[in-house]
Design an enzyme around this catalytic site. Structure first.
Site, PDB file in Angstrom:
ATOM      1  CE  LYS A  28       4.202  -1.322  -2.693  1.00 41.02           C
ATOM      2  NZ  LYS A  28       2.464  -0.649  -2.350  1.00 41.02           N
ATOM      3  CG  HIS A  30       5.637  -4.011  -5.114  1.00 39.18           C
ATOM      4  ND1 HIS A  30       6.073  -4.591  -3.600  1.00 39.18           N
ATOM      5  CD2 HIS A  30       3.822  -4.525  -4.870  1.00 39.18           C
ATOM      6  CE1 HIS A  30       5.279  -4.803  -2.716  1.00 39.18           C
ATOM      7  NE2 HIS A  30       3.869  -4.903  -3.135  1.00 39.18           N
TER       8      HIS A  30
END
Length: 238
Positions: free
Chosen positions: A120, A122
């Site tokens: 991921k 963010h």
């Protein structure tokens, strides 16, 4: 909505798990071409463990195996907690349900986490979710180890996060030779120097077909199928 009677405190048994897997087509007998090109007389699809009953029974099996392992090695103390890890994607519901089963049935308050297939970029970022595994010895849960490639990737992810692998538990061990004379599970156990356990293996499937367990459901009781399973075990088994 489906309502069925159920035991208040179900315990895991290989026979019960095999029967339930057959009834829900998680486990099928027949002819199936594997990636290796072998024609297997059975196929196990953990992606179809898609009911509360099946997931609960599987989680109880994992939890019982973990509790037994902890008792054998005295690994769970006030200073050293149990951390369990689910290999994405199928291992994610397995590890969450197992953490609940450990608490409900064994009083073990395990911490749990899992990996993302893609990191991921963010928010909290990274490819690990859940418990902090840094400095911890982690037990990894998965469905079936075939070639061991995916499990080695998980081990690498954990090591990069500062964790080590305490052991691995899978739902089914095919006990099948890879390119060499050893199975992927045997190779992993030797390489990592950790226990690799299975809830059910091909010998349990053969025993199920050989006895009267299938008498209640004729489609699962087949002498021809038993002979095919035994032949496959002799040909490719370890």
């Amino acid at each position: 909505m489906s309502h069925v009677s159920r035991p208040q405190d179900p315990t895991f048994s290989s026979h019960q798990f095999i029967q339930l897997a057959l009834d829900n087509k998680v486990l099928k007998f027949g002819e199936f071409v594997l990636k290796s090109g072998r024609i297997s007389p059975y196929f196990f699809n953990a992606g179809l463990l898609a009911t509360g009953e099946m997931l609960s029974l599987l989680a109880r099996g994992y939890a019982d195996a973990l509790a037994e392992q902890m008792n054998m090695t005295n690994d769970v103390t006030d200073e050293q907690e149990l951390v369990i890890f689910g290999a994405a994607y199928k291992g994610i519901p397995f590890v969450a349900a197992t953490a609940q089963a450990l608490w409900l049935h064994h009083g073990i308050n395990a911490k749990w986490g899992y990996n993302r297939k893609e990191a991921k970029t963010h928010g909290e970022g990274g490819n690990l979710v859940g418990a902090d595994v840094s400095g911890k010895a982690v037990w990894v849960l998965d469905d079936v180890i075939t070639a061991g490639t995916a499990m080695r990737e998980v081990v690498e992810i954990l090591e990069q996060a500062g964790a080590s692998v305490a052991g691995i538990i899978v739902a089914l061990d095919r006990k099948e030779k890879g390119q060499a004379e050893h199975s992927a599970i045997q190779e992993l156990a030797a390489t990592l120097a950790v226990p690799v356990r299975a809830l059910v293996d091909i010998d349990d499937l053969i025993s199920y077909l050989a006895d009267d367990h299938g008498a209640q459901n004729g489609q699962h009781k087949d002498a021809t199928q038993l002979a095919k399973m035994q032949h496959y075990r002799e040909q490719y088994g370890v």
